[in-house]
Write a protein that holds these residues in place. Structure first.
Motif, mmCIF file in Angstrom:
data_model
loop_
_atom_site.group_PDB
_atom_site.id
_atom_site.type_symbol
_atom_site.label_atom_id
_atom_site.label_comp_id
_atom_site.label_asym_id
_atom_site.label_seq_id
_atom_site.Cartn_x
_atom_site.Cartn_y
_atom_site.Cartn_z
ATOM 1 N N LYS A 68 0.932 -1.390 -0.113
ATOM 2 C CA LYS A 68 0.107 0.119 0.210
ATOM 3 C C LYS A 68 1.183 1.196 -0.127
ATOM 4 O O LYS A 68 1.896 1.171 0.608
ATOM 5 N N GLY A 69 0.668 1.836 -0.723
ATOM 6 C CA GLY A 69 1.667 3.307 -1.117
ATOM 7 C C GLY A 69 1.171 4.193 0.539
ATOM 8 O O GLY A 69 1.121 4.347 1.017
ATOM 9 N N VAL A 70 0.297 5.440 -0.203
ATOM 10 C CA VAL A 70 -0.354 6.165 1.369
ATOM 11 C C VAL A 70 -1.185 5.932 1.937
ATOM 12 O O VAL A 70 -2.562 5.320 0.714
ATOM 13 N N VAL A 71 -1.218 5.833 3.236
ATOM 14 C CA VAL A 71 -2.514 5.648 4.013
ATOM 15 C C VAL A 71 -3.075 6.550 4.393
ATOM 16 O O VAL A 71 -2.280 7.718 4.639
ATOM 17 N N THR A 72 -4.151 7.274 4.060
ATOM 18 C CA THR A 72 -5.365 8.126 4.240
ATOM 19 C C THR A 72 -6.208 8.005 5.479
ATOM 20 O O THR A 72 -7.116 6.848 5.655
ATOM 21 N N PRO A 73 -5.737 8.523 6.431
ATOM 22 C CA PRO A 73 -7.042 8.181 7.734
ATOM 23 C C PRO A 73 -7.966 8.985 8.076
ATOM 24 O O PRO A 73 -8.717 8.496 8.317
ATOM 25 N N LYS A 74 -9.343 8.480 6.854
ATOM 26 C CA LYS A 74 -9.889 9.556 6.251
ATOM 27 C C LYS A 74 -11.305 9.244 7.335
ATOM 28 O O LYS A 74 -11.603 9.753 8.124
ATOM 29 N N GLU A 75 -11.546 7.513 7.368
ATOM 30 C CA GLU A 75 -12.682 7.168 8.555
ATOM 31 C C GLU A 75 -12.592 6.894 9.474
ATOM 32 O O GLU A 75 -13.497 6.868 10.302
ATOM 33 N N LEU A 76 -10.777 6.756 9.635
ATOM 34 C CA LEU A 76 -10.541 6.923 10.904
ATOM 35 C C LEU A 76 -10.998 7.907 11.699
ATOM 36 O O LEU A 76 -11.115 8.523 12.990
ATOM 37 N N PHE A 77 -10.182 9.020 11.153
ATOM 38 C CA PHE A 77 -10.850 10.812 11.867
ATOM 39 C C PHE A 77 -11.893 11.266 11.608
ATOM 40 O O PHE A 77 -12.783 12.019 12.335
ATOM 41 N N ALA A 78 -12.849 10.792 10.862
ATOM 42 C CA ALA A 78 -14.294 11.381 10.736
ATOM 43 C C ALA A 78 -14.530 10.226 12.255
ATOM 44 O O ALA A 78 -15.984 11.182 12.426
ATOM 45 N N GLN A 79 -14.325 9.277 12.392
ATOM 46 C CA GLN A 79 -14.953 8.841 13.422
ATOM 47 C C GLN A 79 -14.090 9.387 15.498
ATOM 48 O O GLN A 79 -15.147 8.792 16.131
ATOM 49 N N VAL A 80 -12.784 9.848 14.937
ATOM 50 C CA VAL A 80 -12.712 10.528 15.776
ATOM 51 C C VAL A 80 -12.946 11.907 16.002
ATOM 52 O O VAL A 80 -13.980 12.326 17.724
ATOM 53 N N CYS A 81 -14.046 12.370 15.044
ATOM 54 C CA CYS A 81 -14.781 13.568 14.643
ATOM 55 C C CYS A 81 -15.465 13.428 15.492
ATOM 56 O O CYS A 81 -16.768 14.541 16.446
ATOM 57 N N LYS A 82 -16.403 11.995 15.542
ATOM 58 C CA LYS A 82 -17.849 11.850 16.536
ATOM 59 C C LYS A 82 -17.629 12.078 17.874
ATOM 60 O O LYS A 82 -18.402 12.484 18.549
ATOM 61 N N LYS A 83 -16.766 11.698 18.239
ATOM 62 C CA LYS A 83 -16.030 11.195 19.491
ATOM 63 C C LYS A 83 -16.039 12.756 20.375
ATOM 64 O O LYS A 83 -15.783 13.198 21.531
ATOM 65 N N ALA A 84 -14.725 13.022 19.459
ATOM 66 C CA ALA A 84 -14.367 14.889 19.915
ATOM 67 C C ALA A 84 -15.508 15.868 19.053
ATOM 68 O O ALA A 84 -14.125 15.940 17.555
ATOM 69 N N ILE A 85 -15.746 16.722 18.949
ATOM 70 C CA ILE A 85 -16.522 17.495 18.182
ATOM 71 C C ILE A 85 -14.922 19.025 17.224
ATOM 72 O O ILE A 85 -14.902 18.891 16.554
ATOM 73 N N ARG A 86 -14.157 18.545 18.763
ATOM 74 C CA ARG A 86 -12.673 19.835 18.550
ATOM 75 C C ARG A 86 -12.295 19.444 17.184
ATOM 76 O O ARG A 86 -11.584 20.386 17.052
ATOM 77 N N PHE A 87 -12.388 18.495 17.059
ATOM 78 C CA PHE A 87 -11.048 17.768 15.902
ATOM 79 C C PHE A 87 -12.130 18.411 14.711
ATOM 80 O O PHE A 87 -10.800 17.866 13.420
ATOM 81 N N LYS A 88 -12.821 18.551 14.462
ATOM 82 C CA LYS A 88 -13.840 18.840 13.297
ATOM 83 C C LYS A 88 -12.944 20.215 12.474
ATOM 84 O O LYS A 88 -12.985 21.062 13.312
ATOM 85 N N GLY A 89 -13.201 20.524 11.480
ATOM 86 C CA GLY A 89 -13.475 22.038 10.700
ATOM 87 C C GLY A 89 -11.599 21.806 10.768
ATOM 88 O O GLY A 89 -10.670 23.336 9.934
ATOM 89 N N TYR A 90 -10.572 20.698 11.045
ATOM 90 C CA TYR A 90 -9.731 20.650 10.665
ATOM 91 C C TYR A 90 -7.970 21.816 11.372
ATOM 92 O O TYR A 90 -7.227 22.051 10.855
ATOM 93 N N GLN A 91 -9.189 22.125 11.880
ATOM 94 C CA GLN A 91 -8.032 23.279 13.094
ATOM 95 C C GLN A 91 -7.001 22.470 13.389
ATOM 96 O O GLN A 91 -6.782 21.093 13.240
ATOM 97 N N GLN A 92 -5.773 22.837 14.160
ATOM 98 C CA GLN A 92 -4.326 22.382 14.381
ATOM 99 C C GLN A 92 -4.855 21.960 15.851
ATOM 100 O O GLN A 92 -5.526 23.197 17.107
ATOM 101 N N GLN A 93 -4.603 20.935 16.621
ATOM 102 C CA GLN A 93 -4.672 20.621 17.355
ATOM 103 C C GLN A 93 -3.714 20.204 17.841
ATOM 104 O O GLN A 93 -2.316 19.285 17.337
ATOM 105 N N ASP A 94 -3.089 19.422 19.037
ATOM 106 C CA ASP A 94 -1.483 18.560 19.374
ATOM 107 C C ASP A 94 -1.925 17.270 19.351
ATOM 108 O O ASP A 94 -3.142 16.758 19.784
ATOM 109 N N SER A 95 -0.895 16.612 19.389
ATOM 110 C CA SER A 95 -0.746 15.293 18.838
ATOM 111 C C SER A 95 -1.079 14.441 20.500
ATOM 112 O O SER A 95 -1.882 13.482 20.098
ATOM 113 N N HIS A 96 -0.844 15.091 21.141
ATOM 114 C CA HIS A 96 -1.727 14.471 22.571
ATOM 115 C C HIS A 96 -2.716 14.537 22.641
ATOM 116 O O HIS A 96 -3.654 13.496 23.255
ATOM 117 N N GLU A 97 -3.241 15.265 22.438
ATOM 118 C CA GLU A 97 -4.843 15.285 22.432
ATOM 119 C C GLU A 97 -5.676 14.391 21.523
ATOM 120 O O GLU A 97 -6.606 13.870 22.013
#
Length: 106
Positions: A64-93
């Motif tokens: 597999k070449g490039v892996v894009t975690p679109k579905e994982l990101f979508a699921q994280v956004c459902k659990k944590a609204i703060r990640f919607k909108g592609y604003q910068q967040q800390d990796s530990h968050e």
């Protein structure tokens, strides 16, 4: 964070086993720890756990070449609204919300 998690053998094995509902997993502590092993019966995995399993599986595929975690990101956004909108967040968050979200799906 996601690259590090994908290279964690214990997490990969647990996600592989979590994919099959009704599986009992034995979690053993490191040799230095005097804690008895725990047996945990897994239920049907939730959408965040399934998305994490899919991502880790794709990361392990060498062809597999490039892996894009679109579905994982979508699921994280459902659990944590703060990640919607592609604003910068800390990796530990991200790590905290991802692991807490998977834990609540147990």
């Amino acid at each position: 964070v996601l690259q590090n998690l994908s290279q964690t053998p214990v997490l990969r094995e647990l996600l592989k086993e979590a994919k099959m509902p009704g599986t009992t997993v034995k979690i053993e502590s490191p040799e230095l720890c005097m804690v008895e092993p725990q047996l945990i019966k897994l239920d049907q995995p939730g959408p965040l756990t399934l998305a994490m399993h899919q991502f880790v599986t794709e990361m392990q595929e060498t062809k597999k070449g490039v892996v894009t975690p679109k579905e994982l990101f979508a699921q994280v956004c459902k659990k944590a609204i703060r990640f919607k909108g592609y604003q910068q967040q800390d990796s530990h968050e991200l790590l905290r919300y991802l692991l807490d979200g998977m834990r609540t799906e147990e």
